[in-house]
Scaffold this motif. Structure first.
Motif, PDB file in Angstrom:
ATOM      1  N   LEU A   4      37.146 -28.471  38.473  1.00 44.16           N
ATOM      2  CA  LEU A   4      37.382 -27.938  39.809  1.00 44.16           C
ATOM      3  C   LEU A   4      38.233 -26.682  39.676  1.00 44.16           C
ATOM      4  N   ASP A   5      37.601 -25.548  39.788  1.00 45.82           N
ATOM      5  CA  ASP A   5      38.213 -24.258  39.482  1.00 45.82           C
ATOM      6  C   ASP A   5      39.103 -23.787  40.638  1.00 45.82           C
ATOM      7  N   GLY A   6      40.410 -23.955  40.476  1.00 48.58           N
ATOM      8  CA  GLY A   6      41.332 -23.539  41.524  1.00 48.58           C
ATOM      9  C   GLY A   6      41.362 -22.045  41.733  1.00 48.58           C
ATOM     10  N   ARG A   7      41.105 -21.279  40.698  1.00 51.61           N
ATOM     11  CA  ARG A   7      41.143 -19.821  40.842  1.00 51.61           C
ATOM     12  C   ARG A   7      40.044 -19.332  41.779  1.00 51.61           C
ATOM     13  N   SER A   8      38.846 -19.875  41.643  1.00 51.72           N
ATOM     14  CA  SER A   8      37.756 -19.425  42.518  1.00 51.72           C
ATOM     15  C   SER A   8      38.007 -19.894  43.951  1.00 51.72           C
ATOM     16  N   MET A   9      38.560 -21.091  44.113  1.00 51.86           N
ATOM     17  CA  MET A   9      38.884 -21.560  45.464  1.00 51.86           C
ATOM     18  C   MET A   9      39.967 -20.693  46.095  1.00 51.86           C
ATOM     19  N   ALA A  10      40.982 -20.339  45.304  1.00 58.09           N
ATOM     20  CA  ALA A  10      42.046 -19.467  45.810  1.00 58.09           C
ATOM     21  C   ALA A  10      41.479 -18.117  46.240  1.00 58.09           C
ATOM     22  N   ALA A  11      40.506 -17.615  45.492  1.00 50.62           N
ATOM     23  CA  ALA A  11      39.884 -16.331  45.854  1.00 50.62           C
ATOM     24  C   ALA A  11      39.159 -16.436  47.192  1.00 50.62           C
ATOM     25  N   GLU A  12      38.513 -17.574  47.437  1.00 52.22           N
ATOM     26  CA  GLU A  12      37.840 -17.776  48.725  1.00 52.22           C
ATOM     27  C   GLU A  12      38.856 -17.794  49.864  1.00 52.22           C
ATOM     28  N   ILE A  13      39.949 -18.509  49.673  1.00 50.93           N
ATOM     29  CA  ILE A  13      40.997 -18.543  50.697  1.00 50.93           C
ATOM     30  C   ILE A  13      41.583 -17.154  50.871  1.00 50.93           C
ATOM     31  N   GLY A  14      41.715 -16.422  49.771  1.00 52.14           N
ATOM     32  CA  GLY A  14      42.273 -15.076  49.813  1.00 52.14           C
ATOM     33  C   GLY A  14      41.477 -14.134  50.684  1.00 52.14           C
ATOM     34  N   ARG A  15      40.161 -14.293  50.719  1.00 48.32           N
ATOM     35  CA  ARG A  15      39.350 -13.420  51.574  1.00 48.32           C
ATOM     36  C   ARG A  15      39.679 -13.654  53.049  1.00 48.32           C
ATOM     37  N   TYR A  16      39.926 -14.904  53.392  1.00 48.31           N
ATOM     38  CA  TYR A  16      40.350 -15.202  54.773  1.00 48.31           C
ATOM     39  C   TYR A  16      41.718 -14.586  55.046  1.00 48.31           C
ATOM     40  N   VAL A  17      42.652 -14.707  54.096  1.00 43.11           N
ATOM     41  CA  VAL A  17      43.999 -14.163  54.278  1.00 43.11           C
ATOM     42  C   VAL A  17      43.937 -12.651  54.463  1.00 43.11           C
ATOM     43  N   ILE A  18      43.113 -11.993  53.667  1.00 38.08           N
ATOM     44  CA  ILE A  18      42.968 -10.529  53.782  1.00 38.08           C
ATOM     45  C   ILE A  18      42.503 -10.154  55.183  1.00 38.08           C
ATOM     46  N   ASP A  19      41.467 -10.832  55.669  1.00 43.22           N
ATOM     47  CA  ASP A  19      40.938 -10.515  57.005  1.00 43.22           C
ATOM     48  C   ASP A  19      41.990 -10.738  58.083  1.00 43.22           C
ATOM     49  N   GLU A  20      42.723 -11.853  57.992  1.00 41.67           N
ATOM     50  CA  GLU A  20      43.727 -12.147  59.011  1.00 41.67           C
ATOM     51  C   GLU A  20      44.916 -11.192  58.925  1.00 41.67           C
ATOM     52  N   ALA A  21      45.284 -10.813  57.701  1.00 41.64           N
ATOM     53  CA  ALA A  21      46.379  -9.858  57.542  1.00 41.64           C
ATOM     54  C   ALA A  21      46.007  -8.504  58.142  1.00 41.64           C
ATOM     55  N   GLU A  22      44.757  -8.119  57.959  1.00 48.93           N
ATOM     56  CA  GLU A  22      44.303  -6.845  58.542  1.00 48.93           C
ATOM     57  C   GLU A  22      44.359  -6.896  60.062  1.00 48.93           C
ATOM     58  N   ARG A  23      43.960  -8.016  60.652  1.00 46.43           N
ATOM     59  CA  ARG A  23      44.019  -8.153  62.112  1.00 46.43           C
ATOM     60  C   ARG A  23      45.454  -8.058  62.611  1.00 46.43           C
ATOM     61  N   LEU A  24      46.363  -8.713  61.899  1.00 51.64           N
ATOM     62  CA  LEU A  24      47.769  -8.660  62.298  1.00 51.64           C
ATOM     63  C   LEU A  24      48.319  -7.249  62.194  1.00 51.64           C
ATOM     64  N   MET A  25      47.964  -6.552  61.111  1.00 51.40           N
ATOM     65  CA  MET A  25      48.489  -5.197  60.923  1.00 51.40           C
ATOM     66  C   MET A  25      47.924  -4.224  61.953  1.00 51.40           C
ATOM     67  N   LEU A  26      46.679  -4.449  62.363  1.00 52.83           N
ATOM     68  CA  LEU A  26      46.110  -3.611  63.428  1.00 52.83           C
ATOM     69  C   LEU A  26      46.855  -3.826  64.745  1.00 52.83           C
ATOM     70  N   ALA A  27      47.423  -5.017  64.882  1.00 47.90           N
ATOM     71  CA  ALA A  27      48.213  -5.326  66.079  1.00 47.90           C
ATOM     72  C   ALA A  27      49.681  -4.936  65.913  1.00 47.90           C
ATOM     73  N   GLY A  28      50.009  -4.284  64.790  1.00 50.86           N
ATOM     74  CA  GLY A  28      51.369  -3.819  64.558  1.00 50.86           C
ATOM     75  C   GLY A  28      52.285  -4.810  63.883  1.00 50.86           C
ATOM     76  N   LYS A  29      51.712  -5.862  63.268  1.00 50.91           N
ATOM     77  CA  LYS A  29      52.509  -6.916  62.645  1.00 50.91           C
ATOM     78  C   LYS A  29      52.171  -7.026  61.165  1.00 50.91           C
ATOM     79  N   THR A  30      53.184  -6.926  60.292  1.00 51.30           N
ATOM     80  CA  THR A  30      52.993  -7.124  58.860  1.00 51.30           C
ATOM     81  C   THR A  30      53.476  -8.514  58.492  1.00 51.30           C
ATOM     82  N   PRO A  31      52.571  -9.429  58.100  1.00 52.53           N
ATOM     83  CA  PRO A  31      53.011 -10.782  57.735  1.00 52.53           C
ATOM     84  C   PRO A  31      53.943 -10.738  56.527  1.00 52.53           C
ATOM     85  N   THR A  32      55.086 -11.406  56.648  1.00 53.34           N
ATOM     86  CA  THR A  32      56.142 -11.275  55.639  1.00 53.34           C
ATOM     87  C   THR A  32      56.650 -12.642  55.195  1.00 53.34           C
ATOM     88  N   LEU A  33      56.659 -12.833  53.885  1.00 53.67           N
ATOM     89  CA  LEU A  33      57.174 -14.047  53.271  1.00 53.67           C
ATOM     90  C   LEU A  33      58.445 -13.713  52.498  1.00 53.67           C
TER      91      LEU A  33
END
Length: 276
Positions: A4-33
Motif C-alpha cells: 500500500l504505497d503511501g507516497r502515491s496516496m499522499a500525492a493524490e491528497i496533495g492535488r486536493y490540497v493544492i486546489d483548495e489552497a489556490e481557492r483560499l489564496m484567491l480569496a486573500g487567505k494563505t493557509p498557515t501551519l
C-alpha cells in the motif's frame, strides 16, 4: 502481497490540497501551519523539514517556531500562535520538556487550530462523533484503508498499542467505520493468537519487527505505524519479509503511513483555514 504505497496516496491528497489552497489564496487567505519546536531533537527537526518541504509543494505556508527555553517559553509560544489570526493550524513537536505533559500543552491549542488532535477535547469530540481533528497518524490509517478499498465495516481489527496518538484514536476511527476492534497492549495475554484472528492489523508500538508471520492470518491487511532505527536503517513494527507469504496487503516503512500523515496535517490546515 500488495504494498500500500503511501507516497502515491499522499500525492493524490496533495492535488486536493493544492486546489483548495489556490481557492483560499484567491480569496486573500494563505493557509498557515505553525510548527513549534521545543528542543533540539534531531528526529523532530528532520520531520519539521519534511513538513516544510511538503507544504511548499502544495501551497501551504509552514512556519517553524523555536521554543527551546523551557516549559514556560513553550506555552507562551503556543498562546501567541493561538491569538494570531494569520495562523490556522498549530502542532507541537515531541519530545516535550521535562515536567510538561502533552495534555497540558494540548489544552493551550484551541480545537479549531488543533490540526494534530493534541487537545484532550479533540479526542473527546472524536469519541462522541463530533466535528474536530483526529491525530493525523491515526487518521492516516483509515485514509489508507479507504483509498485501498479495504473493507472496514464488519472487519475484525487488532490494534496493537493503546497510546493517545495512534492506538486510542485509531480505534475510535475504526469503530466509526463499523469495524469490530480489539485493542492490545503490553499486558495482553497471547497476542499472537488474538492478532491472527484479525482481518486488519494496525501496529503502533515502535518495537522493531515485532510482527512476524505467526501474527498474520492468510490474506490479512497489515498497517505498520511503528518506526525504529536499527543498524539496517529505519524499520517498522512488521517483519515484512516474514509476513510476505501470508499477508494480503502491507504498508511499507518508510513510504507507507508517514507520507499520508504529513499530507493530512496540511489538509487539516486547509480545513481549519476554511472555518475562519
Amino acid at each position: 502481497m500488495r504494498l500500500l504505497d503511501g507516497r502515491s496516496m499522499a500525492a493524490e491528497i496533495g492535488r486536493y490540497v493544492i486546489d483548495e489552497a489556490e481557492r483560499l489564496m484567491l480569496a486573500g487567505k494563505t493557509p498557515t501551519l505553525a510548527v513549534v519546536l521545543p528542543n533540539e531533537d534531531p528526529a523532530a527537526r528532520s520531520y519539521t523539514h519534511i513538513i516544510e518541504r511538503t507544504a511548499g509543494k502544495v501551497g501551504v505556508r509552514c512556519e517553524p517556531h523555536e521554543a527551546t527555553a523551557g516549559p514556560s517559553a513553550l506555552l507562551d509560544t503556543v498562546d501567541a500562535l493561538t491569538a494570531d489570526p494569520l495562523v490556522d493550524g498549530i502542532i507541537v513537536q515531541t519530545p516535550l520538556p521535562a515536567g510538561l505533559s502533552s495534555r497540558e500543552v494540548g489544552e493551550h491549542i484551541p480545537v479549531a487550530k488543533d490540526v494534530d488532535g493534541m487537545n484532550p477535547e479533540s479526542l473527546g469530540r472524536l469519541a462522541l462523533g463530533l466535528p474536530g481533528f483526529a491525530p493525523a497518524t491515526a487518521a492516516a490509517v483509515v485514509e489508507i484503508l479507504t483509498r485501498a478499498r479495504i473493507p472496514m465495516a464488519g472487519a475484525r481489527v487488532c490494534v496493537i498499542g493503546r497510546g493517545p496518538v495512534v492506538g486510542k484514536p485509531v480505534s475510535l476511527l475504526l469503530l466509526a467505520e463499523n469495524a469490530t476492534v480489539t485493542v492490545c497492549h503490553s499486558h495482553i495475554k497471547d497476542l499472537v493468537t488474538i492478532a491472527h484472528k484479525a482481518d486488519i492489523i494496525v501496529s503502533a508500538t515502535g518495537v522493531a519487527r515485532l510482527i512476524g508471520a505467526g501474527f498474520v492470518r492468510p490474506g490479512a491487511t497489515v498497517i505498520d505505524v511503528g518506526t525504529a532505527v536499527t543498524d539496517a536503517g529505519q524499520v517498522g513494527d512488521v517483519d515484512a519479509a516474514a509476513i510476505a507469504p501470508v499477508a494480503g496487503a502491507l504498508t511499507p516503512v518508510p513510504g507507507g503511513v508517514g507520507p499520508v500523515t504529513t499530507m493530512l496535517l496540511l489538509r487539516n490546515t486547509i480545513r481549519a483555514a476554511r472555518t475562519d
